[in-house]
Write an enzyme that holds these catalytic residues in place. Structure first.
Site, PDB file in Angstrom:
ATOM      1  N   TYR A  15       0.846  -1.198   0.000  1.00 49.30           N
ATOM      2  CA  TYR A  15       0.000   0.000   0.000  1.00 49.30           C
ATOM      3  C   TYR A  15       0.884   1.252   0.000  1.00 49.30           C
ATOM      4  CZ  TYR A  15      -3.108   3.688   1.448  1.00 49.30           C
ATOM      5  OH  TYR A  15      -3.786   4.868   1.499  1.00 49.30           O
ATOM      6  N   ARG A  54       1.057   8.331  12.833  1.00 46.51           N
ATOM      7  CA  ARG A  54       0.589   9.588  13.424  1.00 46.51           C
ATOM      8  C   ARG A  54      -0.913   9.785  13.214  1.00 46.51           C
ATOM      9  NH1 ARG A  54       2.280  14.649  10.264  1.00 46.51           N
ATOM     10  NH2 ARG A  54       0.666  13.676   9.004  1.00 46.51           N
ATOM     11  N   ARG A  74     -11.491   4.808   8.466  1.00 47.47           N
ATOM     12  CA  ARG A  74     -10.512   3.988   7.738  1.00 47.47           C
ATOM     13  C   ARG A  74      -9.267   3.809   8.603  1.00 47.47           C
ATOM     14  NH1 ARG A  74      -8.676   8.637   3.357  1.00 47.47           N
ATOM     15  NH2 ARG A  74      -8.106  10.129   4.960  1.00 47.47           N
ATOM     16  N   PHE A 116      15.661  19.270  -0.810  1.00 48.68           N
ATOM     17  CA  PHE A 116      14.309  18.848  -1.164  1.00 48.68           C
ATOM     18  C   PHE A 116      14.023  17.431  -0.645  1.00 48.68           C
ATOM     19  CE2 PHE A 116      11.480  16.742  -4.235  1.00 48.68           C
ATOM     20  CZ  PHE A 116      10.378  17.575  -4.171  1.00 48.68           C
TER      21      PHE A 116
END
Lengths: 441, 351
Positions: free
Chosen positions: A178, A226, A236, A296
């Site tokens: 997932y 979290r 969910r 980044f």
């Protein structure tokens, strides 16, 4: 506690916030890009959807800035379709599956989002995105299209997966898969672009080494831990049953006060699982040469380890969405500009976790071993504690770190300059206060 | 049967702690080689349930390692092509014993084995040979043996290792290898885990010496024995022999861990968890060690805390086993948690 009071009670963070606001200069200040109306609109959309992300993207090297921004906007559009429960699955599924082919159209937009969907503008104004997308180098377009195709189909598969919708993720392998679809693929695309731009070592996008997968999974898993309370409220959940079932009958049980202890053990077990990606994260960061790309990539990772330490053994996670302080973020942004800084951040939070680990915790030894393993890895990166006469082992990671240290030293000059200016400013400020005090007496 | 199959092996010191694990791992080879044990003391009458080998298949040879006649007889009657030398006195013996077993014994064994045309000698050295009290961070085999050794035990182990390695003589078909395990524990262990249990029994487990950031290697004895089997096989195989003969290898569980985390895991497995831990930092503990040593001497008792012990538990001592993984194909099969479980199960057998 108010924001100001919060900052005042953490002087190092206050210092970082002031430095970030007043002293830090962008890496590419002199680049003026001719802005088309479409590009301006894209910038607006970017700021609309993610303020923090917009800031980091706008700091990127001009070679990648637009490509990354458009990659982000396309995926955001895809996500906005997937997330909107008001769209009929009969419409939604084909849009998701065919999203990548839309990218080839001269113009396309989608007006099917509900009126309350806050990001619907991204899909309504999609023609602006397409216009700018088609101006990119073909290789960047190819990457964006490839990842969009994979992610759109992945999303559609999950929507149709009855077992997933009813029972959530089962095994740790399901959990990884997932996370691959929602985050690993993003890492895949970004890494391809970095390598195409020549900003990272060539082996970064290798058939056998999927370091980018760990970059994505580390971020995603931290968020999933979290977001327990928020996700539960939305009906969910993404915690894998293989782990949580060791600690509770039902996932929602953790929210009950009598199960807090078990909930904490479960969180810590999930933290342990997330930690397995850290070595690869450090390896990945060591492989990036271009400074804006490094920042980044590094910023989300150091924020993730800070968040991981915040959720660790934290009962609040069961009821609310905990967040690291704004000041901490400022501090992390400044410090994560060097690989050494990143490593120190990881080490700091790992040791902090270790300190708070209790012997009763079922993951006690495993967490200790995992943290030790990362410490050992860090040692092998730098090899600075060798006795006289012993040469460092010229391993791949050692050589990469050595290369990266050169880039780090350039950043160090900037850091010193900021520190000097800060001290100067601070002294002037104090003198001013003293003068005012003196004359007002 | 391939050339690297071990047909017959002689285990010197085979009745000892590591010895039983060596018997176990060699007996798990298919086909099972003939296993001979040479030791001063016989095999234990009762073997722990943690072992599954059949003692009746083992041939025992009693003898003195420093006696050429004894060793020759054992090698000749066993017909062993491989000799594994894991005999070593326990830490805490006299310098004289260390010298006798580690230095004289090893020298005698090498001489006789070569005369008897043994193909290969696998020597159990110790990771301690590179330790002199200074921190050891992720050491590999290029780390030097310090000029001033930690103590007589490590000194004699280092001398023996050097003898073993320089005896390596491929031209005359006599190969040697030295393995350096770190912190061996497991069923049969008389030091590490039993020592910790003793500490808990005395109610001293609530004291922690040092900041507990120092990493430490513990190695399950069965894994160490595995490495010996692999070393024997690599030496017997002509395609790999040249890569490993005359070499040293660190052997660990590849999971260095904080010293006190391991200690507390043992205590926890025993059902003992301290609610509060009192941390003594290193300098304070060393001072306390001197005091304890002083007063114990006055009272004529064995001191519990000594400066030496403080330094040992506060030191970083962990190793990099990339070489063993790459050249021996070594992988620790039993993890620390399972290793501790097996050790405690053995202790509960009360053997």
């Amino acid at each position: 506690m108010g924001k100001v009071a919060e900052l005042l009670s953490h002087p190092l963070e206050l210092k970082a916030a002031l430095k970030l606001k007043f002293l830090r200069k962008p890496l590419f200040p002199d680049v003026v890009i001719e802005e088309s109306a479409d590009l301006t609109r894209c910038h607006e959309l970017l700021k609309l959807t993610s303020r923090s992300f917009a800031a980091v993207i706008m700091e990127l090297h001009p070679e990648l800035r637009n490509a990354v921004m458009l990659f982000y906007l396309v995926l955001r559009a895809l996500d906005t379709v997937e997330d909107d429960m008001t769209i009929d699955p009969k419409i939604k599924i084909p849009v998701l599956r065919e999203f990548d082919s839309k990218l080839d159209l001269p113009s396309w937009y989608f007006d099917g989002n509900g009126p309350n969907e806050k990001d619907r503008a991204v899909l309504v104004d999609f023609p602006c995105i397409l216009n700018e997308l088609h101006k990119l180098k073909p290789e960047y377009q190819r990457v964006i299209k490839e990842i969009t195709g994979k992610m759109g189909n992945g999303m559609a598969d999950y929507i149709l997966d009855e077992n997933f919708n009813l029972n959530g993720l089962q095994t740790v392998a399901d959990y990884d898969l997932y996370c691959h679809y929602v985050a690993g693929l993003v890492g895949d695309g970004l890494t391809q672009m970095l390598v195409l731009a020549g900003f990272g070592s060539n082996d970064l996008y290798d058939e056998n080494v999927h370091l980018y997968e760990d970059m994505g999974l580390f971020l995603q898993k931290t968020n999933i831990i979290r977001d327990y309370a928020e996700d539960l409220a939305d009906g969910r959940s993404f915690w894998p049953k293989e782990i949580w079932s060791l600690y509770a009958e039902k996932l929602s049980d953790f929210a009950k006060p009598e199960n807090t202890q078990q909930g904490l053990y479960c969180i810590n077990h999930l933290v342990l699982n997330a930690m397995t990606h850290i070595e690869s994260v450090l390896h990945y960061l060591a492989s990036i040469h271009e400074q804006s790309s490094f920042q980044f990539c590094a910023i989300p990772q150091v924020m993730a380890i800070a968040t991981l330490s915040l959720v660790f053994a934290n009962p609040k996670v069961m009821h609310e969405n905990v967040k690291i302080r704004k000041g901490t973020t400022c501090y992390l942004i400044l410090k994560s500009r060097t690989l050494r800084g990143c490593v120190e951040i990881f080490q700091y939070y790992l040791r902090d976790i270790k300190k708070r680990l209790t012997v009763e915790d079922p993951s006690y030894l495993k967490l200790n071993i995992q943290i030790s393993k990362i410490e050992q890895y860090i040692e092998s990166m730098y090899q600075e504690q060798l006795p006289l006469g012993v040469k460092p082992q010229e391993t791949l990671i050692y050589k990469k770190v050595l290369d990266r240290t050169e880039y780090d030293s350039k950043v160090a000059v900037i850091e010193e300059d900021e520190e000097f200016k800060f001290n100067l400013g601070f002294t002037m400020f104090l003198t001013f206060i003293a003068a005012v005090y003196f004359y007002s007496k | 049967m391939s050339s690297s199959d071990v047909k017959s092996v002689l285990l010197i010191g085979g009745s000892g702690f590591l010895g039983l694990h060596l018997i176990q791992q060699f007996s798990e080879l298919k086909p099972q080689p003939q296993i001979h044990v040479f030791d001063v003391r016989p095999l234990p009458d009762r073997i722990s349930k943690q072992f599954t080998f059949d003692p009746s298949t083992i041939t025992f040879h009693q003898g003195d390692l420093t006696s050429p006649a004894d060793v020759r007889k054992a090698i000749e009657t066993s017909g062993a092509t491989i000799v594994v030398h894991s005999a070593s006195p326990m830490h805490g013996n006299s310098q004289e014993i260390y010298e006798k077993v580690n230095v004289k014994g090893t020298k005698n064994l090498l001489t006789v084995a070569k005369q008897c045309r043994v193909k290969a000698v696998v020597y159990t050295s110790s990771a301690g040979v590179i330790f002199n009290g200074q921190d050891i961070h992720n050491a590999d085999e290029t780390w030097p043996i310090p000029e001033v050794p930690m103590d007589g035990y490590n000194e004699t182990k280092a001398i023996a290792e050097e003898m073993v390695l320089s005896a390596n003589d491929p031209e005359n078909d006599f190969l040697t290898i030295a393995l350096r395990p770190a912190g061996i524990f497991g069923p049969g262990d008389r030091q590490l885990v039993p020592g910790l249990r003793q500490v808990a029994k005395l109610g001293q487990s609530k004291f922690q010496i040092g900041d507990n950031n120092n990493l430490f290697d513990w190695t399950y004895a069965g894994n160490v024995a595995d490495a010996h089997v692999l070393a024997a096989q690599k030496l017997l195989n002509p395609t790999t022999a040249a890569l490993v003969s005359g070499e040293t290898f660190f052997i660990t569980n590849d999971t260095p861990t904080y010293f006190w985390a391991l200690a507390r895991t043992v205590w926890k497995a025993d059902g003992h968890i301290d609610k509060r831990v009192i941390v003594l930092n290193r300098p304070m503990a060393i001072a306390a060690g001197y005091l304890s040593q002083f007063f114990s001497k006055l009272l004529g008792k064995e001191p519990g805390l000594t400066p030496f012990r403080v330094k040992i538990v506060c030191a970083y001592r962990y190793h990099n086993i990339s070489k063993a993984k790459e050249l021996l194909g070594y992988q620790p099969r039993v993890d620390i948690e399972e290793g501790i479980r097996r050790t405690l199960a053995w202790m509960d057998e009360g053997l």
